[in-house]
Design a protein around this motif. Structure first.
Motif, PDB file in Angstrom:
ATOM      1  N   ALA A  65      27.143  32.590  10.525  1.00  0.00           N
ATOM      2  CA  ALA A  65      26.222  33.396   9.720  1.00  0.00           C
ATOM      3  C   ALA A  65      26.646  33.510   8.257  1.00  0.00           C
ATOM      4  O   ALA A  65      25.881  34.013   7.434  1.00  0.00           O
ATOM      5  CB  ALA A  65      26.096  34.800  10.324  1.00  0.00           C
ATOM      6  N   ASP A  81      21.679  33.826  15.108  1.00  0.00           N
ATOM      7  CA  ASP A  81      22.421  33.343  13.945  1.00  0.00           C
ATOM      8  C   ASP A  81      22.329  31.828  13.743  1.00  0.00           C
ATOM      9  O   ASP A  81      22.588  31.342  12.650  1.00  0.00           O
ATOM     10  CB  ASP A  81      23.891  33.754  14.039  1.00  0.00           C
ATOM     11  CG  ASP A  81      24.091  35.257  13.960  1.00  0.00           C
ATOM     12  OD1 ASP A  81      23.140  35.974  13.596  1.00  0.00           O
ATOM     13  OD2 ASP A  81      25.201  35.719  14.286  1.00  0.00           O
ATOM     14  N   ILE A  84      28.275  39.195  14.908  1.00  0.00           N
ATOM     15  CA  ILE A  84      27.740  37.984  14.291  1.00  0.00           C
ATOM     16  C   ILE A  84      28.627  36.819  14.724  1.00  0.00           C
ATOM     17  O   ILE A  84      29.739  37.023  15.227  1.00  0.00           O
ATOM     18  CB  ILE A  84      27.710  38.072  12.747  1.00  0.00           C
ATOM     19  CG1 ILE A  84      29.112  38.303  12.192  1.00  0.00           C
ATOM     20  CG2 ILE A  84      26.747  39.127  12.271  1.00  0.00           C
ATOM     21  CD1 ILE A  84      29.203  38.172  10.681  1.00  0.00           C
TER      22      ILE A  84
END
Length: 160
Positions: A75, A71, A106
């Protein structure tokens, strides 16, 4: 913080409480539980612990490093906050059966972590393995997916 099992998993009516005994609003519980360590404690009718289960849910240091590599920071679309300023977020919530795995997590900075929970953004993974964010209808009625251009790998600048 103490959270009744039914409240954590099924949206039960018993409130979660702080260590001082104050109730927590459902939205705060959802945001805190996203990145919390959970330990199951089974109590008898008098409130005496009978069993303490193992801890679940928190990303391991290896998963966190892999998220940072993938990421490159938050993100969320157009956010440029670095990995050190982020929190691990389960795309499918742990309380909904989502695994603590790279394929379901994430990195989000605190601001965007709150925004994803509060505004109910939808997050999906594209075939290239990177996340896309689908805004709620009140932000984009067409719900067009968005990606963060900052989480792309740097181009190769070597001369031929």
């Amino acid at each position: 913080m103490l959270v009744p099992w039914n409240t954590l998993l099924a949206g039960g009516l018993d409130p979660a409480t702080t260590s001082w005994g104050l109730p927590l609003p459902r939205g705060v519980l959802s945001r805190l539980a996203c990145d919390a360590e959970i330990t199951r404690i089974i109590l008898d009718p008098a409130g005496v612990p009978l069993d303490v289960g193992r801890t679940h849910r928190v990303a391991t240091p290896a998963i966190r490093r892999a998220l940072a590599a993938r990421d490159h920071g938050c993100a969320f679309p157009s956010c440029d906050r670095p990995p050190a300023w982020t929190e691990c977020h389960h795309v499918t919530g742990w309380e909904n059966g989502g695994p603590t795995a790279l394929s379901n997590m994430i990195l989000l900075c605190g601001q965007h972590h709150r925004q994803v929970h509060h505004d109910k953004w939808t997050i999906t993974f594209e075939p290239d393995g990177l996340p896309s964010f689908i805004p709620p209808p009140h932000i984009d009625p067409h719900r067009r997916p968005r990606r963060n251009p900052y989480n792309r790998p740097l181009p190769n600048f070597r001369q031929p």
